[in-house]
Design an enzyme around this catalytic site. Sequence first.
Site, PDB file in Angstrom:
ATOM      1  CG  ASP A 140       9.411  51.198  -3.038  1.00 36.47           C
ATOM      2  OD1 ASP A 140      10.093  50.627  -3.912  1.00 36.47           O
ATOM      3  OD2 ASP A 140       8.545  50.612  -2.367  1.00 36.47           O
ATOM      4  N   GLY A 141       9.651  52.583  -6.008  1.00 38.49           N
ATOM      5  CA  GLY A 141       8.813  52.678  -7.204  1.00 38.49           C
ATOM      6  C   GLY A 141       9.603  52.911  -8.481  1.00 38.49           C
ATOM      7  CG  ASN A 142      13.738  54.054  -8.431  1.00 31.32           C
ATOM      8  OD1 ASN A 142      13.008  55.016  -8.191  1.00 31.32           O
ATOM      9  ND2 ASN A 142      14.964  53.945  -7.972  1.00 31.32           N
ATOM     10  NE  ARG A 148       6.201  49.293  -7.463  1.00 28.86           N
ATOM     11  CZ  ARG A 148       5.883  49.721  -6.247  1.00 28.86           C
ATOM     12  NH1 ARG A 148       4.625  49.906  -5.930  1.00 28.86           N
ATOM     13  NH2 ARG A 148       6.831  49.950  -5.361  1.00 28.86           N
ATOM     14  NE  ARG A 167      13.468  45.958 -11.084  1.00 30.89           N
ATOM     15  CZ  ARG A 167      12.549  46.341 -10.190  1.00 30.89           C
ATOM     16  NH1 ARG A 167      11.264  46.239 -10.469  1.00 30.89           N
ATOM     17  NH2 ARG A 167      12.916  46.787  -9.008  1.00 30.89           N
ATOM     18  CB  SER A 190      17.276  47.235   2.138  1.00 27.70           C
ATOM     19  OG  SER A 190      16.887  46.178   1.280  1.00 27.70           O
ATOM     20  CG  ASN A 194      17.159  46.494  -1.864  1.00 27.98           C
ATOM     21  OD1 ASN A 194      17.262  47.645  -1.442  1.00 27.98           O
ATOM     22  ND2 ASN A 194      15.975  45.957  -2.135  1.00 27.98           N
ATOM     23  CD1 TRP A 195      22.923  42.561   0.522  1.00 29.30           C
ATOM     24  CD2 TRP A 195      24.052  42.599  -1.422  1.00 29.30           C
ATOM     25  NE1 TRP A 195      23.967  43.447   0.652  1.00 29.30           N
ATOM     26  CE2 TRP A 195      24.673  43.485  -0.515  1.00 29.30           C
ATOM     27  CE3 TRP A 195      24.591  42.458  -2.702  1.00 29.30           C
ATOM     28  CZ2 TRP A 195      25.814  44.222  -0.857  1.00 29.30           C
ATOM     29  CZ3 TRP A 195      25.720  43.192  -3.034  1.00 29.30           C
ATOM     30  CH2 TRP A 195      26.319  44.060  -2.121  1.00 29.30           C
ATOM     31  CB  SER A 199      11.193  47.834   3.458  1.00 28.73           C
ATOM     32  OG  SER A 199       9.981  47.620   2.770  1.00 28.73           O
ATOM     33  CD  GLU A 226       3.178  62.857  13.027  1.00 28.31           C
ATOM     34  OE1 GLU A 226       2.219  62.424  12.356  1.00 28.31           O
ATOM     35  OE2 GLU A 226       3.170  62.925  14.263  1.00 28.31           O
TER      36      GLU A 226
HETATM   37  C1  IPE Z   1      13.077  49.217   0.431  1.00 30.58           C
HETATM   38  O1  IPE Z   1      12.481  49.113  -0.822  1.00 30.58           O
HETATM   39  C2  IPE Z   1      14.545  49.446   0.313  1.00 30.58           C
HETATM   40  C3  IPE Z   1      14.939  50.695  -0.297  1.00 30.58           C
HETATM   41  C4  IPE Z   1      14.147  51.677  -0.625  1.00 30.58           C
HETATM   42  C5  IPE Z   1      16.339  50.861  -0.493  1.00 30.58           C
HETATM   43  P1  IPE Z   1      12.121  47.689  -1.461  1.00 30.58           P
HETATM   44  O2  IPE Z   1      11.420  47.977  -2.712  1.00 30.58           O
HETATM   45  O3  IPE Z   1      13.346  46.865  -1.520  1.00 30.58           O
HETATM   46  O4  IPE Z   1      11.158  47.098  -0.348  1.00 30.58           O
HETATM   47  P2  IPE Z   1      10.099  45.911  -0.424  1.00 30.58           P
HETATM   48  O5  IPE Z   1      10.815  44.710  -0.942  1.00 30.58           O
HETATM   49  O6  IPE Z   1       9.028  46.340  -1.360  1.00 30.58           O
HETATM   50  O7  IPE Z   1       9.607  45.766   0.964  1.00 30.58           O
HETATM   51  C1  IPE Z   2      13.406  51.676  -5.184  1.00 24.69           C
HETATM   52  O1  IPE Z   2      12.711  51.255  -6.290  1.00 24.69           O
HETATM   53  C2  IPE Z   2      14.894  51.552  -5.316  1.00 24.69           C
HETATM   54  C3  IPE Z   2      15.506  50.547  -4.447  1.00 24.69           C
HETATM   55  C4  IPE Z   2      14.923  49.683  -3.693  1.00 24.69           C
HETATM   56  C5  IPE Z   2      16.917  50.531  -4.478  1.00 24.69           C
HETATM   57  P1  IPE Z   2      12.361  49.726  -6.555  1.00 24.69           P
HETATM   58  O2  IPE Z   2      13.453  49.146  -7.384  1.00 24.69           O
HETATM   59  O3  IPE Z   2      12.095  49.021  -5.300  1.00 24.69           O
HETATM   60  O4  IPE Z   2      11.059  49.875  -7.417  1.00 24.69           O
HETATM   61  P2  IPE Z   2       9.797  48.918  -7.398  1.00 24.69           P
HETATM   62  O5  IPE Z   2       9.334  48.825  -5.977  1.00 24.69           O
HETATM   63  O6  IPE Z   2      10.224  47.596  -7.936  1.00 24.69           O
HETATM   64  O7  IPE Z   2       8.803  49.603  -8.269  1.00 24.69           O
HETATM   65 MG    MG Z   3      10.392  48.595  -4.267  1.00 24.34          MG
END
Ligand code: IPE
Ligand code: IPE
Ligand code: MG
Length: 239
Positions: free
Chosen positions: A13-15, A17, A26, A59, A62-63, A193, A204
């Site tokens: 997560d965080g790609n 940001r 993004r 997820s 994510n759609w 999530s 853990e």
């Molecule tokens: C969870 O990340 C899904 C994946 C890492 C694939 P999200 O970035 O989609 O989750 P939320 O929306 O912040 O809960």
């Molecule tokens: C995780 O990064 C990748 C996936 C959910 C596929 P994000 O795209 O959720 O990055 P943020 O949370 O918006 O920073």
């Molecule tokens: Mg995210």
Amino acid sequence: MSENLRHIAFIMDGNGRWAKKRLLPRSMGHRAGVKRIKEVITACFEEYGIHTVSLYCFSTENWNRPQDEVKTLFRLLKTFFEEEIEYFRKKDVRINVLGFLEDERIPEDTRGTIVKAMAETKECQSHVFNVLFNYGGRQEILSAAKSLARKAKEGVLDPDSITEKDFEAALFTHGEDCNVDLLVRTSGEERLSNCLLYQIAYAEFLFTDTYWPDFDRKELAKCIDIYNHRNRRFGAIKE
Ligand code: IPE
Ligand code: IPE
Ligand code: MG
């Protein structure tokens, strides 16, 4: 080598940001994120001797993102599998996709590449790489319940004798190293999530502020060190 750490799961997560912080689109964050995968899983398998690595990539929720972003992610993941298949074969890593692969919204070429990667590594024994793709934890549990209910209806399963083992066999993880030992989520969010809801019963949890594209082997080493100092009791008493 890390003892007692057989299955590690990552919520990458965080790609987005990471990219935003650099005033980049993004998509660049996803590109940098997918580039990190190899380093992290290689360290898990080769430095720490971890048997199973699970990675949450896409997820069922994510759609809800813009179509362009979804497309970019799929394209990056497809390229990742095409480029790394030899590595997985050489290291005897079985690729297992956890998720609803038959979904018609998944582009044919992406599905094809993933199916091929699974087929070409299906005999591999030393490690498992679970790719959570179009995955949802509740949906996984629901689909396991449905498949057991179907069997009961057909008369091949007695509802009163269903065991945890039967249930686990009906999950995407097919009972194989289903229990997660350590779950790491990057980017500072402290939630699941919908990730591996059944399998994390005794995991853990570790939440790090580092964005996934910055999560390297040093960050991983820190996580494993923290894990090694946790006291896992499983309901019993340990001094
Ligand atoms: C969870 O990340 C899904 C994946 C890492 C694939 P999200 O970035 O989609 O989750 P939320 O929306 O912040 O809960
Ligand atoms: C995780 O990064 C990748 C996936 C959910 C596929 P994000 O795209 O959720 O990055 P943020 O949370 O918006 O920073
Ligand atoms: Mg995210």
